[in-house]
Design a protein around this motif. Structure first.
Motif, mmCIF file in Angstrom:
data_model
loop_
_atom_site.group_PDB
_atom_site.id
_atom_site.type_symbol
_atom_site.label_atom_id
_atom_site.label_comp_id
_atom_site.label_asym_id
_atom_site.label_seq_id
_atom_site.Cartn_x
_atom_site.Cartn_y
_atom_site.Cartn_z
ATOM 1 N N PRO A 29 0.828 -1.219 0.000
ATOM 2 C CA PRO A 29 0.000 0.000 0.000
ATOM 3 C C PRO A 29 0.850 1.252 0.000
ATOM 4 O O PRO A 29 1.841 1.341 0.722
ATOM 5 C CB PRO A 29 -0.796 -0.131 1.304
ATOM 6 C CG PRO A 29 -0.827 -1.589 1.594
ATOM 7 C CD PRO A 29 0.483 -2.132 1.102
ATOM 8 N N GLN A 56 -12.955 -0.949 -1.169
ATOM 9 C CA GLN A 56 -11.509 -1.139 -1.183
ATOM 10 C C GLN A 56 -10.833 -0.077 -0.310
ATOM 11 O O GLN A 56 -11.275 1.069 -0.251
ATOM 12 C CB GLN A 56 -10.969 -1.004 -2.619
ATOM 13 C CG GLN A 56 -11.580 -1.985 -3.611
ATOM 14 C CD GLN A 56 -11.118 -3.404 -3.378
ATOM 15 O OE1 GLN A 56 -10.143 -3.647 -2.671
ATOM 16 N NE2 GLN A 56 -11.834 -4.357 -3.957
ATOM 17 N N ALA A 60 -5.175 0.098 -1.403
ATOM 18 C CA ALA A 60 -5.308 -0.991 -2.372
ATOM 19 C C ALA A 60 -5.227 -0.508 -3.810
ATOM 20 O O ALA A 60 -5.231 -1.307 -4.746
ATOM 21 C CB ALA A 60 -6.632 -1.722 -2.155
#
Length: 339
Positions: A29, A56, A60
């Motif tokens: 990330p 999400q 992500a």
């Protein structure tokens, strides 16, 4: 690099620093597209504003393309920059290049865009042209320790000229000599020793000089051989020699030496080590080398008592700027130092 006229293929592989190499690591990330793309060459970024709203996490957005598309990121919203290779100039190898000289390397100009961590490859072709002109300046150490090698050094110059004539019909050769700065503690300053520095008074010796430019670059092999054969040994007090002063003057005195805009070789023949920047303090000389030509009307370096020796780095920079390739013809014990 092979026989004249032979073709050599060189596959080149370039990689940009700053990111993990392909095949290692994984996408993690990241808070921005830039950080994501720099982290790994396989990472992509989803710039769809609605991507995170579909459940999400914001981090992500950084993942391989396949993972982003599976997670619902539209293919057109995936940011995945790739490097490229573009050939800008690619003349045929041969005698008549755009610059007027032979074309030995192909392609001549390439634009490469690299993503951090990504590799790009392209092929380079090289064919050495025949008969390229060469200028060679022969720089000889005439300190007293060279007395046993003087005849070999004289012969080396003629052998080099003969070898070059087998490669090209356009070769010129020049000649100069050096000992050291004519101040204590490098050279005895007694008037009798400045006239004849050799230990044996009856032995004919030349006065010491930091550098003496004897013969400008010429195609006359006979004149070169005659000038070299006339050289006599000289002498100084300490072991290191003043060859760096001589190399500097050979490099910066382009008009006096007679350098052409061709392949330039400087052969430096010595049997001992060298003085470099800082050593001049021993003789009260503290002004750094000014990288300028200081040859008098007779070809002697006239400012050796004013300017310090150049450093290795300084000399390398000046030789590179003058496009001169040095060749050190030195005795076995000193080879590691020159290397």
């Amino acid at each position: 690099m092979g026989r004249p006229g032979g073709l050599l293929l060189l596959p080149l592989l370039l990689a940009a620093p700053g990111g993990a190499r392909a095949g290692g690591g994984s996408c993690e990330p990241h808070a921005s597209c830039e950080a994501c793309v720099r982290s790994h060459p396989e990472c992509a970024w989803c710039e769809d504003p609605d991507f995170a709203q579909g459940g999400q996490a914001e981090g992500a957005r950084c993942a391989p393309r396949e993972a982003l598309e599976r997670a619902g990121c539209p293919p057109g919203a995936v940011v995945e920059p790739r490097g490229s290779v573009q050939v800008l100039e690619d003349e045929e190898l041969g005698a008549g290049g755009a610059q007027g000289g032979p074309t030995q390397l192909r392609p001549q100009s390439v634009q490469v865009l690299l993503r951090p961590g990504e590799e790009q490859s392209f092929q380079v072709r090289f064919r050495r042209a025949q008969g390229l002109p060469v200028d060679l300046y022969y720089l000889m150490d005439l300190s007293y320790s060279m007395r046993d090698d003087l005849e070999n050094v004289r012969k080396l110059g003629s052998d080099l000229l003969a070898a070059l004539r087998n490669v090209t019909s356009s070769v010129r050769i020049g000649f100069g000599s050096f000992v050291d700065k004519t101040v204590l503690p490098y050279v005895s300053t007694l008037p009798s020793k400045l006239r004849n520095p050799c230990p044996e008074r009856r032995q004919p010796c030349d006065p010491p000089a930091a550098f003496h430019h004897v013969l400008s670059l010429t195609a006359d092999a006979g004149e070169f051989a005659e000038r070299v054969s006339r050289q006599r040994i000289s002498g100084n007090l300490d072991s290191p020699e003043g060859g760096f002063d001589a190399i500097m003057q050979v490099a910066v005195c382009e008009e006096r030496i007679g350098w052409r805009p061709v392949t330039r070789l400087l052969v430096f023949a010595s049997d001992d080590t060298f003085h470099s920047a800082g050593d001049g303090k021993l003789g009260g000389i503290v002004v750094p080398s000014d990288s300028r030509c200081h040859l008098d009307a007779d070809g002697f370096y006239s400012q050796s008592q004013r300017y310090d020796y150049p450093s290795v780095g300084h000399l390398a920079q000046v030789l590179s700027a003058a496009n001169i390739q040095p060749i050190f013809a030195v005795t076995g014990p000193t080879v590691p130092i020159y290397q």
